[in-house]
Design a protein around this motif. Sequence first.
Motif, PDB file in Angstrom:
ATOM      1  N   LYS A   1       0.848  -1.209   0.000  1.00 33.15           N
ATOM      2  CA  LYS A   1       0.000   0.000   0.000  1.00 33.15           C
ATOM      3  C   LYS A   1       0.873   1.245   0.000  1.00 33.15           C
ATOM      4  CE  LYS A   1      -3.667   2.247   2.718  1.00 33.15           C
ATOM      5  NZ  LYS A   1      -4.649   2.464   1.648  1.00 33.15           N
ATOM      6  N   THR A   2       0.648   2.109  -0.974  1.00 35.94           N
ATOM      7  CA  THR A   2       1.450   3.337  -1.077  1.00 35.94           C
ATOM      8  C   THR A   2       0.588   4.596  -0.932  1.00 35.94           C
ATOM      9  OG1 THR A   2       1.231   3.315  -3.486  1.00 35.94           O
ATOM     10  CG2 THR A   2       3.164   2.228  -2.552  1.00 35.94           C
ATOM     11  N   THR A   3      -0.682   4.444  -0.653  1.00 36.68           N
ATOM     12  CA  THR A   3      -1.551   5.607  -0.455  1.00 36.68           C
ATOM     13  C   THR A   3      -1.733   5.860   1.043  1.00 36.68           C
ATOM     14  OG1 THR A   3      -3.526   4.210  -0.505  1.00 36.68           O
ATOM     15  CG2 THR A   3      -2.802   5.163  -2.603  1.00 36.68           C
ATOM     16  N   LYS A   4      -2.009   7.104   1.400  1.00 36.76           N
ATOM     17  CA  LYS A   4      -2.178   7.467   2.807  1.00 36.76           C
ATOM     18  C   LYS A   4      -3.636   7.418   3.234  1.00 36.76           C
ATOM     19  CE  LYS A   4       1.942  10.378   2.917  1.00 36.76           C
ATOM     20  NZ  LYS A   4       2.491  11.741   3.158  1.00 36.76           N
ATOM     21  N   GLU A   5      -4.526   7.470   2.299  1.00 37.75           N
ATOM     22  CA  GLU A   5      -5.944   7.431   2.625  1.00 37.75           C
ATOM     23  C   GLU A   5      -6.371   6.003   2.996  1.00 37.75           C
ATOM     24  OE1 GLU A   5      -4.778   8.525  -0.283  1.00 37.75           O
ATOM     25  OE2 GLU A   5      -4.867  10.709   0.071  1.00 37.75           O
ATOM     26  N   ASP A   6      -7.476   5.934   3.726  1.00 34.74           N
ATOM     27  CA  ASP A   6      -8.038   4.626   4.036  1.00 34.74           C
ATOM     28  C   ASP A   6      -8.594   4.019   2.750  1.00 34.74           C
ATOM     29  OD1 ASP A   6      -7.438   4.949   6.686  1.00 34.74           O
ATOM     30  OD2 ASP A   6      -9.429   5.747   7.216  1.00 34.74           O
ATOM     31  N   GLY A   7      -8.602   2.745   2.718  1.00 35.73           N
ATOM     32  CA  GLY A   7      -9.135   2.075   1.532  1.00 35.73           C
ATOM     33  C   GLY A   7      -8.194   0.971   1.080  1.00 35.73           C
ATOM     34  N   GLY A   8      -8.637   0.258   0.095  1.00 34.21           N
ATOM     35  CA  GLY A   8      -7.855  -0.859  -0.417  1.00 34.21           C
ATOM     36  C   GLY A   8      -8.592  -2.172  -0.248  1.00 34.21           C
ATOM     37  N   VAL A   9      -7.989  -3.207  -0.737  1.00 28.47           N
ATOM     38  CA  VAL A   9      -8.556  -4.555  -0.675  1.00 28.47           C
ATOM     39  C   VAL A   9      -7.608  -5.449   0.102  1.00 28.47           C
ATOM     40  CG1 VAL A   9      -9.375  -6.532  -2.014  1.00 28.47           C
ATOM     41  CG2 VAL A   9      -9.664  -4.211  -2.910  1.00 28.47           C
ATOM     42  N   GLU A  10      -8.191  -6.300   0.939  1.00 27.33           N
ATOM     43  CA  GLU A  10      -7.371  -7.154   1.793  1.00 27.33           C
ATOM     44  C   GLU A  10      -7.032  -8.480   1.080  1.00 27.33           C
ATOM     45  OE1 GLU A  10      -8.771  -8.946   5.731  1.00 27.33           O
ATOM     46  OE2 GLU A  10      -7.812  -7.051   6.372  1.00 27.33           O
ATOM     47  N   PHE A  11      -5.766  -8.880   1.188  1.00 20.56           N
ATOM     48  CA  PHE A  11      -5.293 -10.136   0.577  1.00 20.56           C
ATOM     49  C   PHE A  11      -4.483 -10.927   1.588  1.00 20.56           C
ATOM     50  CE2 PHE A  11      -6.054  -7.487  -3.124  1.00 20.56           C
ATOM     51  CZ  PHE A  11      -6.620  -8.375  -4.035  1.00 20.56           C
TER      52      PHE A  11
ATOM     53  N   PRO B   1      -3.188 -10.973   6.868  1.00 25.41           N
ATOM     54  CA  PRO B   1      -3.820 -10.270   5.740  1.00 25.41           C
ATOM     55  C   PRO B   1      -3.316  -8.835   5.631  1.00 25.41           C
ATOM     56  CG  PRO B   1      -5.449 -11.534   6.960  1.00 25.41           C
ATOM     57  CD  PRO B   1      -4.186 -11.576   7.770  1.00 25.41           C
ATOM     58  N   ALA B   2      -3.129  -8.386   4.392  1.00 28.93           N
ATOM     59  CA  ALA B   2      -2.625  -7.033   4.152  1.00 28.93           C
ATOM     60  C   ALA B   2      -3.615  -6.264   3.294  1.00 28.93           C
ATOM     61  CB  ALA B   2      -1.275  -7.100   3.445  1.00 28.93           C
ATOM     62  N   VAL B   3      -3.733  -4.984   3.605  1.00 29.88           N
ATOM     63  CA  VAL B   3      -4.554  -4.092   2.785  1.00 29.88           C
ATOM     64  C   VAL B   3      -3.700  -3.631   1.610  1.00 29.88           C
ATOM     65  CG1 VAL B   3      -5.815  -1.907   2.712  1.00 29.88           C
ATOM     66  CG2 VAL B   3      -5.940  -3.361   4.755  1.00 29.88           C
ATOM     67  N   VAL B   4      -4.216  -3.809   0.420  1.00 32.93           N
ATOM     68  CA  VAL B   4      -3.454  -3.531  -0.794  1.00 32.93           C
ATOM     69  C   VAL B   4      -4.100  -2.402  -1.589  1.00 32.93           C
ATOM     70  CG1 VAL B   4      -2.620  -4.481  -2.975  1.00 32.93           C
ATOM     71  CG2 VAL B   4      -2.652  -5.924  -0.914  1.00 32.93           C
ATOM     72  N   GLU B   5      -3.273  -1.418  -1.919  1.00 37.69           N
ATOM     73  CA  GLU B   5      -3.716  -0.326  -2.787  1.00 37.69           C
ATOM     74  C   GLU B   5      -2.480   0.294  -3.452  1.00 37.69           C
ATOM     75  OE1 GLU B   5      -7.190   2.989  -2.640  1.00 37.69           O
ATOM     76  OE2 GLU B   5      -5.727   3.105  -1.010  1.00 37.69           O
ATOM     77  N   LYS B   6      -2.465   0.267  -4.768  1.00 39.87           N
ATOM     78  CA  LYS B   6      -1.350   0.760  -5.565  1.00 39.87           C
ATOM     79  C   LYS B   6      -0.006   0.202  -5.068  1.00 39.87           C
ATOM     80  CE  LYS B   6      -3.623   4.962  -7.145  1.00 39.87           C
ATOM     81  NZ  LYS B   6      -3.542   6.441  -7.285  1.00 39.87           N
TER      82      LYS B   6
END
Length: 223
Positions: free
Chosen positions: A168-178, A200-205
């Motif tokens: 995850k490289t964004t600072k905002e909340d959000g993403g998909v967990e894998f 599990p990790a939250v993934v975004e960009k």
Amino acid sequence: MRTRLANRSARLLLAAAAATALAATTTACGPEDNGAAAPAASASTSTDASDGAESGTGGTDSGSEDSGSEAGAGADKGGDKGAGEGGVGQSCGTNDLDLTLTPKSQAGGYYQVTAKAKSGITCYLDVNTPSVAFGSKPEGVASPVGQGGEDPIKLSGSAVAYTGISPKTTKEDGGVEFENVIVSVTDEDPNPAELALPEPAVVEKPIVTNWSTNPGETVPVIV
């Protein structure tokens, strides 16, 4: 009566003279003919043998040169066989490697993946950047950030290479967990490896670094 005897005597004398002449002729001609014929046959045989020897020698030389040339060409081709993209040897496939994933706390948290050749295998990482994805959707594919990088990297025995993955490289909340990440040496590799995450990790960009033998070069950051 005398006339018959005279005629018979004349015929006998003529026959004897003819036989004597024939014998003389045979005796005179025989040695000359035999003497001439023998050298002629000998010369012919010698010439044929000489020609045959020359032909055989020429054939041998030609065959030797051709064989040498073909052998040389084969050796050159054989030297190219099995070369990787860098011309150095077998390219690593994902199934040639043992991959391990270790969580790291630097740079907000990332995963360090270590690649090591399986026992008995020597291969080269010809492609700088691994292919990394969380799930099968495009948004889960990690983008290369160009850090580190050696091309090619030889893996054999205890030699290892590293890459760093930030989910995850964004600072905002959000993403998909894998719970897993898919890693392969190239996009086209038919045998990608699926590595389990420690949690599990939250993934975004997500992003990924190049392979490097220096783990310090594989801490993923966006510059």
